[in-house]
Design a protein around this motif. Structure first.
Motif, short mmCIF file in Angstrom:
data_model
loop_
_atom_site.label_atom_id
_atom_site.label_comp_id
_atom_site.label_asym_id
_atom_site.label_seq_id
_atom_site.Cartn_x
_atom_site.Cartn_y
_atom_site.Cartn_z
N VAL A 129 -19.96 3.83 7.27
CA VAL A 129 -19.02 3.59 6.17
C VAL A 129 -17.80 2.80 6.60
O VAL A 129 -17.19 2.09 5.80
CB VAL A 129 -18.62 4.93 5.51
CG1 VAL A 129 -17.69 5.74 6.42
CG2 VAL A 129 -17.97 4.70 4.15
N THR A 132 -19.24 -0.87 6.36
CA THR A 132 -19.68 -1.37 5.06
C THR A 132 -18.55 -1.38 4.03
O THR A 132 -18.61 -2.14 3.05
CB THR A 132 -20.84 -0.52 4.51
OG1 THR A 132 -20.42 0.85 4.41
CG2 THR A 132 -22.04 -0.61 5.44
N THR A 133 -17.53 -0.55 4.21
CA THR A 133 -16.39 -0.53 3.29
C THR A 133 -15.32 -1.50 3.77
O THR A 133 -15.10 -1.63 4.98
CB THR A 133 -15.79 0.88 3.17
OG1 THR A 133 -16.84 1.82 2.93
CG2 THR A 133 -14.77 0.97 2.05
N SER A 150 -17.70 -2.34 -1.23
CA SER A 150 -18.72 -1.92 -0.26
C SER A 150 -19.85 -2.92 -0.20
O SER A 150 -20.28 -3.46 -1.23
CB SER A 150 -19.28 -0.55 -0.63
OG SER A 150 -20.32 -0.16 0.27
N PRO A 295 -16.26 2.54 -2.81
CA PRO A 295 -17.55 3.17 -3.09
C PRO A 295 -17.47 4.68 -3.23
O PRO A 295 -16.73 5.34 -2.50
CB PRO A 295 -18.39 2.80 -1.86
CG PRO A 295 -17.37 2.69 -0.75
CD PRO A 295 -16.15 2.08 -1.40
#
Length: 343
Positions: A129, A132-133, A150, A295
């Motif tokens: 995370v 991807t964030t 995201s 997200p």
């Protein structure tokens, strides 16, 4: 337009459609597309990023709530994975140790795990995370703003999911200079910035800023020949999730007491909209403007930092400072995804 507060700067499975779209192939469902103007490679300097602000007023909507210090959260929606991925409970394997050292090891491990219920905590557990964030930087009506977003798994390997108001001002203008910076952390940009090439929102958002459809998807350019998800990975996206499942919501809040420089999260169990004005779910969450588009991950494993994207941070009501709402990922969002992943 429902009386909500867009926050900027704030079980069917997805079926992937491979290949680039052609002009003869219409969007699936009610999807509005925009070819993005490329952001100048020198536009988003560190100084401009530092000055980018969360939007205070977007179109004809009420202003964003004043900063809220301390609130309790609960996140959104349930679980459905893209084909080929089955959601399973996290299994704890291995032999149970009964020694004092073993008990100490387990105690330390439990203490290191992030809280499963929080209204706003810095994410320090690492994992997928954190890659991807990221933060989104954009210009809207001549003003530089920031959002959260995201990277998601997709056929084109270039897709970013965020809030609709982080892409288009409802019935108004499309964003310019739109750039996604995955893995952002205190000014560091370990993977660089990925500029938009094509932008997508649902028709009801584009026509009237309907909060039920406050979702935007952006296909970004390769960076130095590398696709986005090849560089940072991508969370799977899910549609028609069961409501009321524990969810973790992530973002980069930029209004006080936050500064947009660190990844924070909320976690808990969502509830429906008590005002009955949307089909959204609400999270008890004190993240402020700038977290928009971040997200909401259900079926989330804190150890790996992976979950299923089932909503995004969208708005807060003016009479409820402590609850963040996110749209339900149903057929409209599925159509949006299936169109955007072909771009």
């Amino acid at each position: 337009m429902t009386p909500s507060l867009p926050m900027l700067a704030v079980t069917a499975l997805a079926a992937g459609l491979l290949g680039a779209p052609s002009p003869e192939v219409p969007p699936l469902g009610d999807v509005v597309e925009h070819v993005a103007g490329h952001a100048s490679g020198i536009y988003w300097t560190p100084q401009r990023m530092a000055r980018a602000v969360p939007v205070k007023l977007l179109g004809g909507t009420p202003p964003v709530l004043p900063p809220v210090v301390g609130a309790a959260l609960t996140p959104a929606a349930g679980s459905a994975l893209v084909p080929g991925h089955t959601m399973r409970p996290v299994a704890r394997t291995g032999t149970t140790r009964t020694t004092q050292a073993g008990r100490t090891d387990r105690t330390r491990q439990a203490a290191a795990m992030p809280p499963a219920t929080t209204s706003g905590t810095r994410w320090a557990a690492g994992g997928s995370v954190t890659r991807t964030t990221g933060r989104v930087f954009l210009t809207l009506n001549g003003v530089d703003f920031s959002c959260s977003a995201s990277a998601v798994r997709s056929a084109n390997r270039d897709l970013v999911v965020t809030a609709g108001h982080c892409v288009k001002d409802g019935a108004g203008a499309w964003a310019e200079n739109w750039t996604f910076v995955p893995g952002y952390d205190e000014g560091r940009q370990p993977y660089g910035g990925f500029p938009a090439r094509r932008m997508f929102v649902a028709g009801p958002w584009s026509r009237s800023g309907d909060d039920d459809y406050d979702v935007g998807m952006v296909a970004v350019d390769d960076l130095d020949g590398q696709h986005l998800t090849d560089a940072v990975g991508g969370q799977p996206i899910g549609f028609y999730p069961p409501r009321g499942r524990r969810t973790y919501g992530f973002g980069f809040p930029a209004d006080p007491p936050y500064d947009g420089e660190r990844l924070l999260y909320c976690a808990g169990v969502p509830h429906g909209d008590p005002q009955g004005q949307t089909r959204d779910q609400g999270l008890r969450c004190n993240l402020t403007a700038g977290a928009s588009g971040g997200p909401w991950l259900s079926g989330f494993d804190p150890a790996s930092g992976r979950g299923t994207l089932t909503s995004v941070s969208s708005f807060k009501y003016s009479n409820d400072h402590r609850t963040m709402y996110g749209p339900y990922f149903g057929q409209a969002v599925r159509d949006l995804y299936r169109t955007a992943e072909r771009a």
